[in-house]
Design an enzyme around this catalytic site. Structure first.
Site, short mmCIF file in Angstrom:
data_model
loop_
_atom_site.label_atom_id
_atom_site.label_comp_id
_atom_site.label_asym_id
_atom_site.label_seq_id
_atom_site.Cartn_x
_atom_site.Cartn_y
_atom_site.Cartn_z
N ASP A 63 -1.32 5.84 8.34
CA ASP A 63 -0.42 5.80 7.18
C ASP A 63 -0.38 7.12 6.40
O ASP A 63 0.50 7.32 5.57
CB ASP A 63 -0.83 4.65 6.23
CG ASP A 63 -0.45 3.29 6.79
OD1 ASP A 63 0.28 3.23 7.80
OD2 ASP A 63 -0.88 2.27 6.22
N CYS B 112 8.06 -2.16 9.08
CA CYS B 112 8.62 -0.86 9.44
C CYS B 112 8.70 -0.71 10.97
O CYS B 112 7.79 -1.12 11.70
CB CYS B 112 7.74 0.25 8.88
SG CYS B 112 8.01 0.54 7.12
N ARG C 234 9.12 -0.52 -0.90
CA ARG C 234 8.26 -1.54 -0.28
C ARG C 234 6.80 -1.27 -0.60
O ARG C 234 6.02 -2.21 -0.74
CB ARG C 234 8.38 -1.47 1.26
CG ARG C 234 9.70 -1.83 1.80
CD ARG C 234 9.63 -1.83 3.28
NE ARG C 234 8.67 -2.86 3.66
CZ ARG C 234 8.59 -3.39 4.87
NH1 ARG C 234 9.39 -2.97 5.80
NH2 ARG C 234 7.70 -4.30 5.13
N ARG D 23 4.66 -3.18 17.90
CA ARG D 23 3.89 -4.04 17.01
C ARG D 23 3.84 -5.50 17.44
O ARG D 23 4.33 -6.39 16.74
CB ARG D 23 4.42 -3.91 15.57
CG ARG D 23 4.43 -2.49 15.07
CD ARG D 23 4.78 -2.38 13.61
NE ARG D 23 3.61 -2.50 12.76
CZ ARG D 23 3.65 -2.37 11.44
NH1 ARG D 23 4.78 -2.14 10.83
NH2 ARG D 23 2.55 -2.49 10.72
N LYS E 129 -1.43 -2.04 -1.62
CA LYS E 129 -0.38 -2.90 -1.04
C LYS E 129 -0.93 -3.77 0.08
O LYS E 129 -0.76 -4.98 0.08
CB LYS E 129 0.75 -2.01 -0.52
CG LYS E 129 1.64 -2.65 0.53
CD LYS E 129 2.66 -1.66 1.01
CE LYS E 129 3.28 -1.85 2.33
NZ LYS E 129 2.58 -2.06 3.54
N ASN E 130 -1.61 -3.14 1.05
CA ASN E 130 -2.03 -3.90 2.23
C ASN E 130 -3.13 -4.91 1.92
O ASN E 130 -3.35 -5.84 2.68
CB ASN E 130 -2.46 -2.95 3.35
CG ASN E 130 -1.27 -2.25 3.98
OD1 ASN E 130 -0.12 -2.63 3.74
ND2 ASN E 130 -1.52 -1.21 4.76
C1 UD1 Z 1 -1.74 -2.53 9.27
C2 UD1 Z 1 -1.10 -1.98 8.02
C3 UD1 Z 1 -0.33 -0.71 8.32
C4 UD1 Z 1 -1.20 0.30 9.07
C5 UD1 Z 1 -1.87 -0.34 10.27
C6 UD1 Z 1 -2.88 0.56 10.96
C7 UD1 Z 1 -0.72 -4.00 6.76
C8 UD1 Z 1 0.28 -4.94 6.18
N1 UD1 Z 1 -0.23 -2.98 7.46
O1 UD1 Z 1 -0.68 -2.89 10.14
O2 UD1 Z 1 0.10 -0.14 7.08
O3 UD1 Z 1 -0.41 1.37 9.50
O4 UD1 Z 1 -2.58 -1.54 9.88
O5 UD1 Z 1 -3.83 1.00 10.07
O6 UD1 Z 1 -1.89 -4.16 6.55
N2 UD1 Z 1 -1.38 -4.34 18.19
C9 UD1 Z 1 -1.23 -5.02 19.38
N3 UD1 Z 1 -1.32 -6.38 19.37
C10 UD1 Z 1 -1.53 -7.10 18.22
C11 UD1 Z 1 -1.67 -6.39 17.01
C12 UD1 Z 1 -1.60 -5.01 17.02
O7 UD1 Z 1 -1.04 -4.41 20.43
O8 UD1 Z 1 -1.59 -8.33 18.28
C13 UD1 Z 1 -1.27 -2.85 18.18
C14 UD1 Z 1 -0.10 -2.36 17.34
O9 UD1 Z 1 1.12 -2.39 18.05
C15 UD1 Z 1 -0.54 -0.96 16.99
C16 UD1 Z 1 -2.07 -1.11 16.87
O10 UD1 Z 1 -2.40 -2.31 17.53
O11 UD1 Z 1 -0.22 -0.07 18.01
C17 UD1 Z 1 -2.57 -1.17 15.43
O12 UD1 Z 1 -1.90 -2.19 14.76
P1 UD1 Z 1 -2.57 -3.05 13.60
O13 UD1 Z 1 -3.91 -2.51 13.26
O14 UD1 Z 1 -2.48 -4.49 13.98
O15 UD1 Z 1 -1.58 -2.77 12.40
P2 UD1 Z 1 -0.97 -3.82 11.38
O16 UD1 Z 1 -2.00 -4.83 11.03
O17 UD1 Z 1 0.35 -4.28 11.87
#
Ligand code: UD1
Length: 434
Positions: free
Chosen positions: A306, A113, A398, A118, A19-20
Protein backbone atom coordinates in the site's frame (compact mmCIF):
# COMPACT_ATOMS: atom_id res chain seq x y z
CA UNK A 1 -8.44 18.13 -6.77
CA UNK A 2 -6.24 20.99 -7.82
CA UNK A 3 -2.76 21.30 -6.37
CA UNK A 4 -0.31 24.11 -6.96
CA UNK A 5 2.93 22.34 -6.15
CA UNK A 6 6.37 23.33 -4.99
CA UNK A 7 5.46 24.63 -1.54
CA UNK A 8 7.02 23.18 1.62
CA UNK A 9 4.59 22.08 4.32
CA UNK A 10 4.87 22.81 8.00
CA UNK A 11 2.97 21.84 11.11
CA UNK A 12 1.17 18.97 12.77
CA UNK A 13 -0.95 16.35 11.05
CA UNK A 14 -3.39 14.28 13.08
CA UNK A 15 -3.39 10.70 11.83
CA UNK A 16 -6.81 9.02 11.72
CA UNK A 17 -7.77 5.51 12.70
CA UNK A 18 -6.69 2.73 10.34
CA UNK A 19 -9.11 2.09 7.47
CA UNK A 20 -8.22 -1.59 7.15
CA UNK A 21 -8.67 -2.10 10.90
CA UNK A 22 -11.92 -0.16 11.23
CA UNK A 23 -13.55 -2.06 8.36
CA UNK A 24 -12.66 -5.48 9.69
CA UNK A 25 -13.56 -4.56 13.27
CA UNK A 26 -17.00 -3.62 11.95
CA UNK A 27 -17.23 -7.12 10.46
CA UNK A 28 -15.99 -8.54 13.78
CA UNK A 29 -18.76 -6.73 15.69
CA UNK A 30 -21.20 -9.19 14.07
CA UNK A 31 -19.75 -11.88 16.33
CA UNK A 32 -21.20 -10.19 19.40
CA UNK A 33 -24.87 -9.97 20.37
CA UNK A 34 -24.27 -7.07 22.75
CA UNK A 35 -23.26 -3.40 22.27
CA UNK A 36 -19.90 -2.78 20.58
CA UNK A 37 -18.43 0.70 20.67
CA UNK A 38 -15.57 1.32 18.23
CA UNK A 39 -13.65 4.59 18.63
CA UNK A 40 -11.26 6.43 16.34
CA UNK A 41 -13.18 5.35 13.24
CA UNK A 42 -12.00 7.40 10.22
CA UNK A 43 -14.42 9.44 8.09
CA UNK A 44 -14.26 7.45 4.87
CA UNK A 45 -16.56 6.41 2.07
CA UNK A 46 -15.60 2.76 2.73
CA UNK A 47 -16.69 3.00 6.38
CA UNK A 48 -20.00 4.47 5.22
CA UNK A 49 -20.40 1.57 2.75
CA UNK A 50 -19.55 -1.00 5.41
CA UNK A 51 -22.17 0.61 7.70
CA UNK A 52 -24.70 0.19 4.89
CA UNK A 53 -23.75 -3.50 4.59
CA UNK A 54 -24.32 -3.99 8.33
CA UNK A 55 -27.62 -2.10 8.23
CA UNK A 56 -28.77 -4.29 5.34
CA UNK A 57 -28.00 -7.37 7.48
CA UNK A 58 -30.34 -6.01 10.17
CA UNK A 59 -27.58 -4.77 12.47
CA UNK A 60 -27.94 -1.54 14.50
CA UNK A 61 -25.29 1.02 13.47
CA UNK A 62 -25.03 4.53 14.91
CA UNK A 63 -22.24 6.98 14.22
CA UNK A 64 -21.33 10.04 16.26
CA UNK A 65 -18.18 11.59 14.81
CA UNK A 66 -15.36 9.09 15.26
CA UNK A 67 -17.42 6.82 17.54
CA UNK A 68 -19.35 3.97 16.00
CA UNK A 69 -21.91 1.95 17.99
CA UNK A 70 -22.84 -1.42 16.57
CA UNK A 71 -25.40 -3.82 17.95
CA UNK A 72 -25.81 -7.16 16.21
CA UNK A 73 -28.27 -8.65 18.75
CA UNK A 74 -31.16 -9.06 16.34
CA UNK A 75 -29.13 -9.73 13.25
CA UNK A 76 -30.68 -12.60 11.33
CA UNK A 77 -30.05 -11.80 7.66
CA UNK A 78 -27.34 -13.97 6.14
CA UNK A 79 -27.46 -12.43 2.66
CA UNK A 80 -25.22 -9.44 2.08
CA UNK A 81 -26.26 -6.86 -0.56
CA UNK A 82 -24.63 -7.33 -3.97
CA UNK A 83 -24.28 -3.60 -4.86
CA UNK A 84 -22.33 -2.85 -1.67
CA UNK A 85 -20.10 -5.93 -1.31
CA UNK A 86 -18.98 -5.68 -4.90
CA UNK A 87 -17.72 -2.16 -4.15
CA UNK A 88 -15.82 -3.03 -0.99
CA UNK A 89 -13.51 -6.04 -0.58
CA UNK A 90 -13.36 -5.88 3.22
CA UNK A 91 -17.10 -6.49 3.46
CA UNK A 92 -16.52 -10.01 2.10
CA UNK A 93 -14.43 -10.78 5.19
CA UNK A 94 -17.71 -10.63 7.18
CA UNK A 95 -18.51 -14.08 5.74
CA UNK A 96 -16.46 -15.45 8.67
CA UNK A 97 -18.51 -13.71 11.35
CA UNK A 98 -21.89 -14.20 9.65
CA UNK A 99 -21.22 -17.93 9.29
CA UNK A 100 -20.04 -18.17 12.91
CA UNK A 101 -23.17 -16.43 14.22
CA UNK A 102 -25.88 -17.78 11.91
CA UNK A 103 -24.43 -20.99 10.43
CA UNK A 104 -25.28 -19.71 6.96
CA UNK A 105 -24.01 -16.85 4.75
CA UNK A 106 -24.55 -15.64 1.21
CA UNK A 107 -21.84 -13.26 0.11
CA UNK A 108 -21.39 -11.81 -3.35
CA UNK A 109 -17.79 -12.14 -4.52
CA UNK A 110 -15.98 -8.98 -3.44
CA UNK A 111 -14.98 -5.81 -5.21
CA UNK A 112 -12.53 -3.12 -4.11
CA UNK A 113 -9.63 -1.58 -5.99
CA UNK A 114 -8.75 -3.27 -9.31
CA UNK A 115 -5.11 -4.04 -8.50
CA UNK A 116 -5.11 -7.70 -9.44
CA UNK A 117 -7.30 -10.80 -9.59
CA UNK A 118 -7.78 -10.86 -5.79
CA UNK A 119 -9.40 -14.29 -5.43
CA UNK A 120 -10.98 -15.61 -2.20
CA UNK A 121 -9.89 -19.26 -2.47
CA UNK A 122 -7.93 -19.12 0.81
CA UNK A 123 -10.97 -17.81 2.69
CA UNK A 124 -13.14 -20.54 1.19
CA UNK A 125 -10.71 -23.41 1.80
CA UNK A 126 -10.27 -22.36 5.43
CA UNK A 127 -14.03 -22.23 6.03
CA UNK A 128 -14.40 -25.66 4.40
CA UNK A 129 -11.70 -27.03 6.72
CA UNK A 130 -13.87 -25.77 9.60
CA UNK A 131 -16.80 -27.84 8.35
CA UNK A 132 -18.64 -25.33 6.15
CA UNK A 133 -20.16 -26.38 2.83
CA UNK A 134 -19.26 -23.66 0.34
CA UNK A 135 -20.37 -23.24 -3.24
CA UNK A 136 -19.76 -20.35 -5.57
CA UNK A 137 -22.61 -19.90 -8.04
CA UNK A 138 -23.59 -16.93 -10.19
CA UNK A 139 -21.03 -14.74 -8.43
CA UNK A 140 -22.35 -15.52 -4.95
CA UNK A 141 -20.48 -17.45 -2.30
CA UNK A 142 -23.09 -19.62 -0.56
CA UNK A 143 -21.89 -21.14 2.70
CA UNK A 144 -23.64 -23.10 5.41
CA UNK A 145 -22.67 -25.25 8.35
CA UNK A 146 -24.35 -28.68 8.32
CA UNK A 147 -25.49 -30.34 11.54
CA UNK A 148 -28.08 -29.54 14.15
CA UNK A 149 -26.12 -26.88 16.08
CA UNK A 150 -24.77 -25.19 12.92
CA UNK A 151 -21.47 -24.51 14.69
CA UNK A 152 -18.16 -24.41 12.84
CA UNK A 153 -15.49 -26.79 14.11
CA UNK A 154 -11.92 -25.88 15.04
CA UNK A 155 -9.38 -26.98 12.42
CA UNK A 156 -5.72 -26.85 11.45
CA UNK A 157 -5.42 -24.46 8.52
CA UNK A 158 -2.31 -23.71 6.50
CA UNK A 159 -2.54 -20.64 4.24
CA UNK A 160 -0.64 -21.00 0.95
CA UNK A 161 0.23 -17.32 1.26
CA UNK A 162 -0.18 -15.04 4.29
CA UNK A 163 -3.35 -13.31 3.08
CA UNK A 164 -4.50 -10.50 5.36
CA UNK A 165 -8.16 -10.94 4.50
CA UNK A 166 -8.14 -14.74 4.77
CA UNK A 167 -6.40 -14.61 8.16
CA UNK A 168 -9.03 -12.13 9.38
CA UNK A 169 -12.01 -14.07 7.96
CA UNK A 170 -10.83 -17.33 9.51
CA UNK A 171 -9.89 -15.77 12.84
CA UNK A 172 -13.40 -14.31 13.13
CA UNK A 173 -14.99 -17.62 12.15
CA UNK A 174 -12.89 -19.51 14.70
CA UNK A 175 -13.76 -17.28 17.69
CA UNK A 176 -17.19 -18.94 18.04
CA UNK A 177 -16.25 -22.37 16.64
CA UNK A 178 -16.29 -25.60 18.58
CA UNK A 179 -12.72 -26.37 19.65
CA UNK A 180 -9.29 -25.08 18.68
CA UNK A 181 -8.26 -23.57 15.34
CA UNK A 182 -4.67 -23.18 14.28
CA UNK A 183 -3.90 -20.80 11.40
CA UNK A 184 -0.40 -21.43 10.05
CA UNK A 185 1.41 -19.02 7.72
CA UNK A 186 -0.98 -16.34 8.99
CA UNK A 187 -0.63 -12.69 7.99
CA UNK A 188 1.27 -10.63 10.59
CA UNK A 189 -0.06 -7.17 9.67
CA UNK A 190 -0.86 -4.77 12.56
CA UNK A 191 -4.51 -4.76 11.43
CA UNK A 192 -4.67 -8.54 12.07
CA UNK A 193 -3.35 -7.90 15.59
CA UNK A 194 -5.90 -5.12 16.04
CA UNK A 195 -8.75 -7.45 15.07
CA UNK A 196 -7.43 -10.10 17.49
CA UNK A 197 -7.25 -7.53 20.30
CA UNK A 198 -10.77 -6.33 19.50
CA UNK A 199 -12.12 -9.91 19.60
CA UNK A 200 -10.17 -10.56 22.82
CA UNK A 201 -11.74 -7.45 24.37
CA UNK A 202 -15.09 -9.21 23.77
CA UNK A 203 -13.89 -12.43 25.44
CA UNK A 204 -12.43 -14.34 22.47
CA UNK A 205 -9.47 -16.63 23.17
CA UNK A 206 -6.77 -15.82 20.62
CA UNK A 207 -3.02 -16.26 20.89
CA UNK A 208 -0.17 -15.53 18.53
CA UNK A 209 -1.66 -12.69 16.42
CA UNK A 210 1.28 -10.83 14.93
CA UNK A 211 3.18 -14.10 14.41
CA UNK A 212 2.78 -16.70 11.66
CA UNK A 213 0.82 -19.07 13.90
CA UNK A 214 -2.45 -17.98 15.44
CA UNK A 215 -4.34 -20.21 17.85
CA UNK A 216 -8.01 -19.59 18.55
CA UNK A 217 -10.03 -21.52 21.10
CA UNK A 218 -13.70 -21.08 20.28
CA UNK A 219 -16.06 -19.70 22.93
CA UNK A 220 -19.88 -19.89 23.05
CA UNK A 221 -20.54 -16.16 23.11
CA UNK A 222 -18.78 -12.78 23.07
CA UNK A 223 -19.63 -9.82 25.29
CA UNK A 224 -19.83 -6.06 24.75
CA UNK A 225 -16.74 -3.90 24.30
CA UNK A 226 -15.43 -0.36 23.98
CA UNK A 227 -12.39 -0.42 21.69
CA UNK A 228 -10.14 2.11 19.95
CA UNK A 229 -8.82 1.51 16.41
CA UNK A 230 -5.03 1.76 15.87
CA UNK A 231 -3.64 4.74 13.88
CA UNK A 232 -3.50 4.32 10.11
CA UNK A 233 0.09 3.41 9.19
CA UNK A 234 -0.60 3.90 5.48
CA UNK A 235 -2.04 7.38 5.98
CA UNK A 236 0.99 8.23 8.16
CA UNK A 237 3.33 6.80 5.53
CA UNK A 238 1.62 8.84 2.82
CA UNK A 239 2.16 12.04 4.83
CA UNK A 240 5.81 11.04 5.32
CA UNK A 241 6.26 10.78 1.55
CA UNK A 242 4.40 14.09 1.10
CA UNK A 243 6.77 15.68 3.62
CA UNK A 244 9.83 14.11 2.03
CA UNK A 245 9.00 15.18 -1.53
CA UNK A 246 8.28 18.79 -0.48
CA UNK A 247 11.31 19.00 1.87
CA UNK A 248 9.01 19.80 4.77
CA UNK A 249 9.08 19.85 8.54
CA UNK A 250 6.02 17.88 9.65
CA UNK A 251 4.98 16.31 12.93
CA UNK A 252 2.66 13.30 12.68
CA UNK A 253 0.70 11.84 15.57
CA UNK A 254 -0.67 9.56 16.80
CA UNK A 255 1.35 6.85 15.11
CA UNK A 256 2.83 3.52 16.20
CA UNK A 257 6.42 3.87 14.90
CA UNK A 258 6.89 0.08 15.05
CA UNK A 259 4.13 -0.32 12.42
CA UNK A 260 6.09 1.97 10.10
CA UNK A 261 9.53 0.38 10.44
CA UNK A 262 10.00 -0.61 6.75
CA UNK A 263 8.74 2.80 5.59
CA UNK A 264 10.95 4.75 8.02
CA UNK A 265 13.98 2.59 7.12
CA UNK A 266 13.46 3.21 3.38
CA UNK A 267 13.02 6.96 3.87
CA UNK A 268 16.20 7.14 5.95
CA UNK A 269 18.03 5.16 3.24
CA UNK A 270 16.83 7.82 0.78
CA UNK A 271 18.37 10.53 2.98
CA UNK A 272 15.21 11.78 4.71
CA UNK A 273 15.63 12.61 8.42
CA UNK A 274 12.88 10.98 10.51
CA UNK A 275 12.87 11.50 14.26
CA UNK A 276 10.76 9.59 16.77
CA UNK A 277 9.37 12.07 19.31
CA UNK A 278 7.93 10.43 22.41
CA UNK A 279 6.18 7.13 21.91
CA UNK A 280 3.57 8.09 19.35
CA UNK A 281 4.91 10.92 17.16
CA UNK A 282 7.17 11.11 14.14
CA UNK A 283 8.87 14.24 12.86
CA UNK A 284 10.11 14.47 9.31
CA UNK A 285 12.75 17.09 8.47
CA UNK A 286 13.79 18.43 5.05
CA UNK A 287 16.32 16.20 3.27
CA UNK A 288 19.44 17.76 1.73
CA UNK A 289 19.10 15.45 -1.27
CA UNK A 290 16.82 12.53 -2.09
CA UNK A 291 18.79 9.39 -2.91
CA UNK A 292 17.53 6.60 -5.19
CA UNK A 293 16.57 3.28 -3.59
CA UNK A 294 15.05 -0.10 -4.45
CA UNK A 295 11.85 -1.57 -3.05
CA UNK A 296 10.35 -5.03 -3.03
CA UNK A 297 6.83 -5.16 -1.63
CA UNK A 298 6.20 -8.04 0.77
CA UNK A 299 3.76 -9.16 3.46
CA UNK A 300 4.36 -7.50 6.86
CA UNK A 301 6.94 -6.87 8.26
CA UNK A 302 8.24 -6.38 4.71
CA UNK A 303 7.68 -3.18 2.75
CA UNK A 304 3.89 -2.64 2.44
CA UNK A 305 2.36 -2.82 -1.03
CA UNK A 306 0.00 0.00 0.00
CA UNK A 307 3.01 2.36 0.29
CA UNK A 308 4.51 1.41 -3.07
CA UNK A 309 2.66 4.02 -5.15
CA UNK A 310 3.48 7.06 -2.96
CA UNK A 311 7.12 5.92 -2.87
CA UNK A 312 7.19 5.80 -6.65
CA UNK A 313 6.38 9.53 -6.66
CA UNK A 314 9.28 10.16 -4.33
CA UNK A 315 11.67 8.04 -6.37
CA UNK A 316 10.62 9.95 -9.49
CA UNK A 317 12.53 12.98 -8.16
CA UNK A 318 15.38 11.18 -6.35
CA UNK A 319 18.99 11.37 -7.56
CA UNK A 320 19.68 8.27 -9.67
CA UNK A 321 17.88 5.07 -10.66
CA UNK A 322 15.38 3.31 -8.41
CA UNK A 323 13.58 0.01 -8.87
CA UNK A 324 10.26 -1.22 -7.53
CA UNK A 325 9.35 -4.91 -7.56
CA UNK A 326 5.65 -5.33 -6.75
CA UNK A 327 5.30 -8.93 -5.54
CA UNK A 328 1.96 -8.84 -3.67
CA UNK A 329 -0.49 -7.76 -6.39
CA UNK A 330 -0.13 -8.39 -10.11
CA UNK A 331 -1.58 -5.16 -11.48
CA UNK A 332 -0.47 -2.41 -9.19
CA UNK A 333 1.83 -0.17 -11.21
CA UNK A 334 -0.73 1.75 -13.24
CA UNK A 335 0.20 5.05 -11.58
CA UNK A 336 3.55 4.94 -13.43
CA UNK A 337 2.04 6.22 -16.69
CA UNK A 338 0.23 9.04 -14.88
CA UNK A 339 3.44 10.04 -13.09
CA UNK A 340 5.10 10.15 -16.52
CA UNK A 341 2.50 12.75 -17.52
CA UNK A 342 3.94 14.87 -14.74
CA UNK A 343 7.40 14.53 -16.28
CA UNK A 344 8.63 11.42 -14.46
CA UNK A 345 10.83 8.91 -16.29
CA UNK A 346 9.41 5.48 -15.40
CA UNK A 347 9.39 2.27 -17.43
CA UNK A 348 7.31 -0.72 -16.40
CA UNK A 349 8.05 -4.31 -17.35
CA UNK A 350 5.77 -6.90 -15.77
CA UNK A 351 5.68 -6.20 -12.07
CA UNK A 352 8.86 -4.15 -12.06
CA UNK A 353 9.12 -0.39 -12.42
CA UNK A 354 12.41 1.25 -13.39
CA UNK A 355 12.47 4.82 -12.20
CA UNK A 356 15.07 7.30 -13.41
CA UNK A 357 15.01 10.34 -11.14
CA UNK A 358 14.32 13.71 -12.81
CA UNK A 359 15.17 17.10 -11.28
CA UNK A 360 11.57 18.42 -11.35
CA UNK A 361 8.02 17.34 -12.08
CA UNK A 362 5.62 19.68 -13.86
CA UNK A 363 1.89 19.95 -13.16
CA UNK A 364 -0.63 18.29 -15.52
CA UNK A 365 -4.11 16.75 -15.49
CA UNK A 366 -3.93 13.15 -14.21
CA UNK A 367 -6.31 10.37 -13.16
CA UNK A 368 -5.98 8.07 -10.15
CA UNK A 369 -6.68 4.43 -11.04
CA UNK A 370 -7.03 3.10 -7.49
CA UNK A 371 -6.81 4.32 -3.92
CA UNK A 372 -3.04 4.39 -3.41
CA UNK A 373 -2.41 5.40 -7.03
CA UNK A 374 -4.54 8.51 -6.43
CA UNK A 375 -2.57 9.22 -3.24
CA UNK A 376 0.69 8.93 -5.20
CA UNK A 377 -0.56 11.56 -7.62
CA UNK A 378 -1.38 13.91 -4.75
CA UNK A 379 2.14 13.41 -3.36
CA UNK A 380 3.66 14.08 -6.80
CA UNK A 381 1.37 17.08 -7.35
CA UNK A 382 2.61 18.66 -4.12
CA UNK A 383 6.11 18.73 -5.60
CA UNK A 384 5.30 19.44 -9.26
CA UNK A 385 5.70 22.99 -10.52
CA UNK A 386 2.43 24.68 -11.50
CA UNK A 387 -1.05 23.18 -11.41
CA UNK A 388 -1.81 19.45 -11.13
CA UNK A 389 -5.45 18.43 -11.50
CA UNK A 390 -6.29 14.98 -10.16
CA UNK A 391 -9.42 13.08 -11.07
CA UNK A 392 -10.52 9.78 -9.54
CA UNK A 393 -11.23 11.28 -6.12
CA UNK A 394 -13.79 8.55 -5.44
CA UNK A 395 -10.77 6.30 -4.82
CA UNK A 396 -9.08 8.79 -2.53
CA UNK A 397 -12.23 9.25 -0.47
CA UNK A 398 -12.43 5.50 0.10
CA UNK A 399 -9.29 5.46 2.18
CA UNK A 400 -8.05 8.91 3.20
CA UNK A 401 -9.86 10.88 5.87
CA UNK A 402 -10.22 14.46 4.55
CA UNK A 403 -6.76 14.37 2.92
CA UNK A 404 -7.18 17.75 1.20
CA UNK A 405 -8.15 19.50 4.44
CA UNK A 406 -5.28 17.95 6.36
CA UNK A 407 -2.82 19.05 3.64
CA UNK A 408 -4.39 22.51 3.54
CA UNK A 409 -3.87 22.87 7.30
CA UNK A 410 -0.10 22.40 6.87
CA UNK A 411 0.20 24.90 4.05
CA UNK A 412 -0.46 22.96 0.84
CA UNK A 413 -2.07 24.92 -1.98
CA UNK A 414 -4.84 22.43 -2.61
CA UNK A 415 -8.48 22.78 -3.57
CA UNK A 416 -11.37 20.43 -4.33
CA UNK A 417 -13.31 21.70 -7.31
CA UNK A 418 -16.26 20.58 -9.40
CA UNK A 419 -15.77 18.69 -12.67
CA UNK A 420 -16.89 21.78 -14.63
CA UNK A 421 -14.23 23.95 -12.97
CA UNK A 422 -11.44 21.48 -13.78
CA UNK A 423 -12.52 21.38 -17.42
CA UNK A 424 -12.40 25.16 -17.59
CA UNK A 425 -8.87 25.12 -16.15
CA UNK A 426 -7.67 22.43 -18.55
CA UNK A 427 -8.76 24.30 -21.66
CA UNK A 428 -7.67 27.72 -20.44
CA UNK A 429 -3.99 27.47 -21.46
CA UNK A 430 -4.95 26.57 -25.05
CA UNK A 431 -7.58 29.28 -25.42
CA UNK A 432 -5.59 32.05 -23.84
CA UNK A 433 -3.91 34.43 -26.33
CA UNK A 434 -0.11 34.55 -26.14
C1 UD1 B 1 -5.49 -6.27 2.44
C2 UD1 B 1 -5.71 -4.78 2.50
C3 UD1 B 1 -5.02 -4.09 1.35
C4 UD1 B 1 -3.55 -4.50 1.25
C5 UD1 B 1 -3.41 -6.01 1.26
C6 UD1 B 1 -1.96 -6.49 1.34
C7 UD1 B 1 -7.86 -4.66 3.58
C8 UD1 B 1 -9.29 -4.29 3.47
N1 UD1 B 1 -7.12 -4.51 2.48
O1 UD1 B 1 -6.13 -6.72 1.25
O2 UD1 B 1 -5.10 -2.68 1.56
O3 UD1 B 1 -3.00 -4.00 0.07
O4 UD1 B 1 -4.10 -6.57 2.40
O5 UD1 B 1 -1.33 -5.94 2.43
O6 UD1 B 1 -7.41 -5.02 4.64
N2 UD1 B 1 -4.91 -13.97 -2.40
C9 UD1 B 1 -5.24 -15.16 -2.99
N3 UD1 B 1 -6.29 -15.87 -2.48
C10 UD1 B 1 -7.05 -15.41 -1.43
C11 UD1 B 1 -6.70 -14.17 -0.85
C12 UD1 B 1 -5.62 -13.47 -1.35
O7 UD1 B 1 -4.58 -15.61 -3.93
O8 UD1 B 1 -7.99 -16.10 -1.03
C13 UD1 B 1 -3.77 -13.18 -2.95
C14 UD1 B 1 -4.21 -11.82 -3.51
O9 UD1 B 1 -4.70 -11.93 -4.82
C15 UD1 B 1 -2.93 -11.02 -3.42
C16 UD1 B 1 -2.26 -11.59 -2.15
O10 UD1 B 1 -2.88 -12.84 -1.90
O11 UD1 B 1 -2.12 -11.25 -4.53
C17 UD1 B 1 -2.40 -10.71 -0.92
O12 UD1 B 1 -3.76 -10.43 -0.71
P1 UD1 B 1 -4.38 -10.21 0.73
O13 UD1 B 1 -3.32 -10.20 1.76
O14 UD1 B 1 -5.50 -11.19 0.90
O15 UD1 B 1 -4.99 -8.76 0.59
P2 UD1 B 1 -6.42 -8.26 1.05
O16 UD1 B 1 -6.77 -8.88 2.35
O17 UD1 B 1 -7.37 -8.35 -0.08
Amino acid sequence: MQIWGGHPLQGHVKISGAKNSALVLMAGALLCSEDCRIRNVPMLADVERMSQVLLALGVGVKRDGEVLDINAKDFATSKAPYELVTQLRASFFAIGSILARLGVAQMPLPGGCAIGARPVDLHVRGLQAMGAEVQIEHGICNAYVPGSNRRLKGAKIYLDSPSVGATETLMMAATLADGETLIENAAREPEVVDLANFCKSMGAKIQGAGTSTITIVGVEKLHSTDYTVIPDRIEAGTFLTAGAITRSDLLLSPVVPEHLLPVIAKLREMGVPIIEEGTNSLRIKPADALKAADIETLPHPGFPTDMQAPFMSLMAVADGDSLINETVFENRLRHASELNRLGADIRVKGNIAFIRGVPVLSGAPVIGSDLRAAAALVVAGLAASGLTTIKGLQFLDRGYDRLDLKLLSVGAKIKRVSEAETEADETAPYLAPK
